[in-house]
Every structure is written in C-alpha cells, then in structure tokens.
Design a protein around this motif. Structure first.
Motif, PDB file in Angstrom:
ATOM      1  N   VAL A 145      27.864  18.520  26.476  1.00 46.79           N
ATOM      2  CA  VAL A 145      27.905  19.986  26.451  1.00 46.79           C
ATOM      3  C   VAL A 145      29.295  20.450  26.885  1.00 46.79           C
ATOM      4  CG1 VAL A 145      27.002  22.119  27.465  1.00 46.79           C
ATOM      5  CG2 VAL A 145      25.426  20.274  26.833  1.00 46.79           C
ATOM      6  N   ALA A 146      29.837  19.832  27.938  1.00 45.76           N
ATOM      7  CA  ALA A 146      31.179  20.189  28.424  1.00 45.76           C
ATOM      8  C   ALA A 146      32.218  19.973  27.322  1.00 45.76           C
ATOM      9  CB  ALA A 146      31.529  19.385  29.670  1.00 45.76           C
ATOM     10  N   LYS A 147      32.094  18.900  26.561  1.00 48.18           N
ATOM     11  CA  LYS A 147      33.023  18.647  25.444  1.00 48.18           C
ATOM     12  C   LYS A 147      32.913  19.733  24.380  1.00 48.18           C
ATOM     13  CE  LYS A 147      32.921  13.644  26.048  1.00 48.18           C
ATOM     14  NZ  LYS A 147      32.409  12.373  25.503  1.00 48.18           N
ATOM     15  N   LEU A 148      31.686  20.152  24.079  1.00 49.57           N
ATOM     16  CA  LEU A 148      31.489  21.223  23.101  1.00 49.57           C
ATOM     17  C   LEU A 148      32.064  22.547  23.607  1.00 49.57           C
ATOM     18  CD1 LEU A 148      27.834  20.419  21.951  1.00 49.57           C
ATOM     19  CD2 LEU A 148      29.955  20.021  20.662  1.00 49.57           C
ATOM     20  N   VAL A 149      31.893  22.801  24.905  1.00 46.45           N
ATOM     21  CA  VAL A 149      32.444  24.019  25.508  1.00 46.45           C
ATOM     22  C   VAL A 149      33.971  24.000  25.396  1.00 46.45           C
ATOM     23  CG1 VAL A 149      32.802  25.224  27.708  1.00 46.45           C
ATOM     24  CG2 VAL A 149      30.508  24.477  27.056  1.00 46.45           C
ATOM     25  N   ARG A 150      34.600  22.873  25.741  1.00 45.81           N
ATOM     26  CA  ARG A 150      36.062  22.753  25.627  1.00 45.81           C
ATOM     27  C   ARG A 150      36.530  23.040  24.205  1.00 45.81           C
ATOM     28  NH1 ARG A 150      35.279  17.995  28.589  1.00 45.81           N
ATOM     29  NH2 ARG A 150      35.906  18.273  30.747  1.00 45.81           N
ATOM     30  N   LYS A 151      35.837  22.456  23.251  1.00 43.83           N
ATOM     31  CA  LYS A 151      36.198  22.624  21.838  1.00 43.83           C
ATOM     32  C   LYS A 151      36.107  24.100  21.418  1.00 43.83           C
ATOM     33  CE  LYS A 151      34.747  21.009  17.274  1.00 43.83           C
ATOM     34  NZ  LYS A 151      33.794  20.176  16.559  1.00 43.83           N
ATOM     35  N   GLU A 152      35.024  24.759  21.813  1.00 37.31           N
ATOM     36  CA  GLU A 152      34.830  26.168  21.451  1.00 37.31           C
ATOM     37  C   GLU A 152      35.863  27.064  22.131  1.00 37.31           C
ATOM     38  OE1 GLU A 152      32.898  28.792  18.971  1.00 37.31           O
ATOM     39  OE2 GLU A 152      32.526  26.643  19.129  1.00 37.31           O
ATOM     40  N   LEU A 153      36.195  26.763  23.403  1.00 38.87           N
ATOM     41  CA  LEU A 153      37.219  27.548  24.101  1.00 38.87           C
ATOM     42  C   LEU A 153      38.586  27.368  23.459  1.00 38.87           C
ATOM     43  CD1 LEU A 153      36.131  26.924  27.790  1.00 38.87           C
ATOM     44  CD2 LEU A 153      36.088  29.124  26.575  1.00 38.87           C
ATOM     45  N   LYS A 154      38.909  26.146  23.070  1.00 39.45           N
ATOM     46  CA  LYS A 154      40.204  25.876  22.427  1.00 39.45           C
ATOM     47  C   LYS A 154      40.307  26.607  21.096  1.00 39.45           C
ATOM     48  CE  LYS A 154      43.290  22.072  21.302  1.00 39.45           C
ATOM     49  NZ  LYS A 154      44.254  22.003  22.370  1.00 39.45           N
ATOM     50  N   LYS A 155      39.195  26.655  20.369  1.00 39.84           N
ATOM     51  CA  LYS A 155      39.175  27.359  19.088  1.00 39.84           C
ATOM     52  C   LYS A 155      39.309  28.872  19.281  1.00 39.84           C
ATOM     53  CE  LYS A 155      35.278  27.811  16.682  1.00 39.84           C
ATOM     54  NZ  LYS A 155      34.096  27.456  15.871  1.00 39.84           N
ATOM     55  N   THR A 156      38.626  29.402  20.275  1.00 45.90           N
ATOM     56  CA  THR A 156      38.587  30.849  20.492  1.00 45.90           C
ATOM     57  C   THR A 156      39.814  31.374  21.239  1.00 45.90           C
ATOM     58  OG1 THR A 156      36.176  30.658  20.612  1.00 45.90           O
ATOM     59  CG2 THR A 156      37.137  32.735  21.333  1.00 45.90           C
ATOM     60  N   PHE A 157      40.308  30.607  22.219  1.00 44.83           N
ATOM     61  CA  PHE A 157      41.446  31.034  23.042  1.00 44.83           C
ATOM     62  C   PHE A 157      42.507  29.932  23.038  1.00 44.83           C
ATOM     63  CE2 PHE A 157      37.494  32.664  25.069  1.00 44.83           C
ATOM     64  CZ  PHE A 157      37.670  34.013  24.811  1.00 44.83           C
TER      65      PHE A 157
END
Length: 190
Positions: free
Chosen positions: A19-31
């Motif tokens: 889940v933490a990896k998915l969160v990192r990926k989504e944050l990198k994409k968004t910000f």
C-alpha cells in the motif's frame, strides 16, 4: 453491461508495505515536484501508512490523494469504525467499492465507483493513512510576513506575538502569529 454491474465477490488483500508503494507512486504522479516520506507502522489490531513532506501542496490536497488507500472508515455520528474494499486501477487510482461494518445502513454496501474494466477489487491492509506537512523556515517567514501585513503589525517579531483583536487572523485570546501561519498554510501551496 456497465462496469459497475460486475458482481463483487472476493477482494485481493494488499499488504501495508505494498500500500505504501502505491501511495508513493500516486503522490509522485500527482505532485511530481514534491518529495514525500512514506512510512508504515504495524501494531496489534492493524497497520498504518504515514506520509510527510515539507512545504509543497496543502494537507487537504494530499489527503484527497492518499485517504483512498486506507481500509478504515469512521462514522462520527455513531462513533463507529467500519471497513471498505476498493477498486484499484493503476491508471485511475483507488475508489471505494463497498463498505461494511457500520451501524448506519447508508454507509454499508456497494458503491457505483468502478472506473473501468481494468479496476481490480482489493482490500488495502492499511487501516489508516495519516499526513503531516512541515513548513520550512523560508516558507514560515513568508507566511509570517503576510500575516503581519494583514494585521498591520510590525514587519518583524517573534512567532508568539499576539494577533490584534478584530483582525482577520484573530481567533481568540491566545491567537499568535504562529497560529495564523498554520491557518494560512492550510490554503497555501509553496
């Protein structure tokens, strides 16, 4: 057949580290211009993901991205904790698919939220996702200058200076420049 009409059966569990990896990926994409720290914590009865960053987007903006990755929900009207399964699509991100365990009927059941046929039904094992934004000294000074100008205060001074009564940033007897900085930061990207 609409993608939301697909019967929901078993969800795939996604471990908190993943889940933490998915969160990192989504944050990198968004910000893409902001560096985030994403950590996990496991404890009796659950696990959490903690997201931290300095300056950058507002807490509200980050919360909108990361809170969809938590399985835990809370109904404050009845003081009830409950759970959620989600649709997860690498392109569109997570969306709540179904909720269960709440004592309010309108919080239980299916949600018409599936984005596309690629979305997979999952259960994020992170019960909670929390965020914490820090302010750099430079950004703090910039916000302090704005607060002081708005309140017609001296341009320099300590952060514990009281805010004058009747001004925009005064919210009670103990309002200080520091308190006003955090209220202003809630609406200010850097």
């Amino acid at each position: 057949m609409n993608s939301n009409d697909v019967p929901i059966t078993e969800s795939r569990f996604i471990d908190t580290a993943d889940v933490a990896k998915l969160v990192r990926k989504e944050l990198k994409k968004t910000f893409p211009d902001t560096k985030f720290s994403v950590r996990i914590s496991r404890y009796a009865g659950g696990s959490s993901v903690y997201v931290g960053w300095t300056d950058g987007p507002t807490t509200k903006d980050v919360d909108q991205v990361v809170y969809a990755f938590q399985s835990g929900r809370f109904e404050s009207m009845t003081d009830c904790a409950y759970s959620a399964d989600s649709w997860y699509c690498p392109e569109h991100g997570p969306r709540v698919a179904r909720t269960y365990g709440c004592d309010l009927d309108d919080n239980n059941g299916l949600h018409a939220s599936r984005c596309c046929h690629q979305a997979e039904l999952v259960h994020f094992c992170a019960t909670h996702v929390s965020t914490s934004r820090q302010l750099s000294d430079e950004f703090t000074a910039e916000l302090a200058a704005k607060v002081r100008k708005d309140c017609r205060m001296a341009p320099e001074g300590p952060l514990d200076d009281p805010i004058p009564e009747g001004t925009r940033w005064h919210y009670g007897d103990y309002s200080t420049v520091y308190n006003a900085i955090w209220r202003l930061a809630d609406d200010t990207d850097y």
